[in-house]
Motif scaffolding. Sequence first.
Motif, PDB file in Angstrom:
ATOM      1  N   GLU A  89      11.880 -11.960   0.310  1.00 37.48           N
ATOM      2  CA  GLU A  89      11.100 -11.906  -0.918  1.00 37.48           C
ATOM      3  C   GLU A  89       9.677 -11.474  -0.575  1.00 37.48           C
ATOM      4  O   GLU A  89       9.102 -11.896   0.422  1.00 37.48           O
ATOM      5  CB  GLU A  89      11.086 -13.279  -1.590  1.00 37.48           C
ATOM      6  N   THR A  90       9.097 -10.631  -1.398  1.00 46.57           N
ATOM      7  CA  THR A  90       7.740 -10.148  -1.148  1.00 46.57           C
ATOM      8  C   THR A  90       6.737 -11.168  -1.656  1.00 46.57           C
ATOM      9  O   THR A  90       6.824 -11.628  -2.795  1.00 46.57           O
ATOM     10  CB  THR A  90       7.512  -8.800  -1.840  1.00 46.57           C
ATOM     11  N   THR A  91       5.796 -11.514  -0.796  1.00 50.95           N
ATOM     12  CA  THR A  91       4.725 -12.432  -1.169  1.00 50.95           C
ATOM     13  C   THR A  91       3.557 -11.616  -1.714  1.00 50.95           C
ATOM     14  O   THR A  91       3.468 -10.408  -1.474  1.00 50.95           O
ATOM     15  CB  THR A  91       4.264 -13.239   0.056  1.00 50.95           C
ATOM     16  N   PRO A  92       2.632 -12.252  -2.419  1.00 54.55           N
ATOM     17  CA  PRO A  92       1.458 -11.503  -2.905  1.00 54.55           C
ATOM     18  C   PRO A  92       0.661 -10.859  -1.760  1.00 54.55           C
ATOM     19  O   PRO A  92       0.147  -9.756  -1.910  1.00 54.55           O
ATOM     20  CB  PRO A  92       0.631 -12.563  -3.623  1.00 54.55           C
ATOM     21  N   GLU A  93       0.595 -11.535  -0.621  1.00 51.23           N
ATOM     22  CA  GLU A  93      -0.133 -10.975   0.521  1.00 51.23           C
ATOM     23  C   GLU A  93       0.549  -9.705   1.027  1.00 51.23           C
ATOM     24  O   GLU A  93      -0.107  -8.715   1.354  1.00 51.23           O
ATOM     25  CB  GLU A  93      -0.227 -11.999   1.662  1.00 51.23           C
ATOM     26  N   ARG A  94       1.871  -9.727   1.114  1.00 54.08           N
ATOM     27  CA  ARG A  94       2.607  -8.551   1.565  1.00 54.08           C
ATOM     28  C   ARG A  94       2.528  -7.437   0.532  1.00 54.08           C
ATOM     29  O   ARG A  94       2.497  -6.258   0.874  1.00 54.08           O
ATOM     30  CB  ARG A  94       4.061  -8.907   1.846  1.00 54.08           C
TER      31      ARG A  94
END
Length: 63
Positions: free
Chosen positions: A41-46
């Motif tokens: 899952e993509t995090t906001p940082e990524r």
Amino acid sequence: MVNMNNIPLELQNELAFTKEELAELERAKKMPITFDADCPETTPERALKFRRVNPPRKRANMA
């Protein structure tokens, strides 16, 4: 975009989904998304580090 009015009826029927395919698509829509090591899952940082593969072209006439 294809104009479906210009495609012969036989070809339209050949390209259409079958009832089984439509049912399979409906089942797939209801399934939850499962993340794993191959697709985390993509995090906001990524997401902030994400870079487009094909960046938009710069045009001389753009304001």
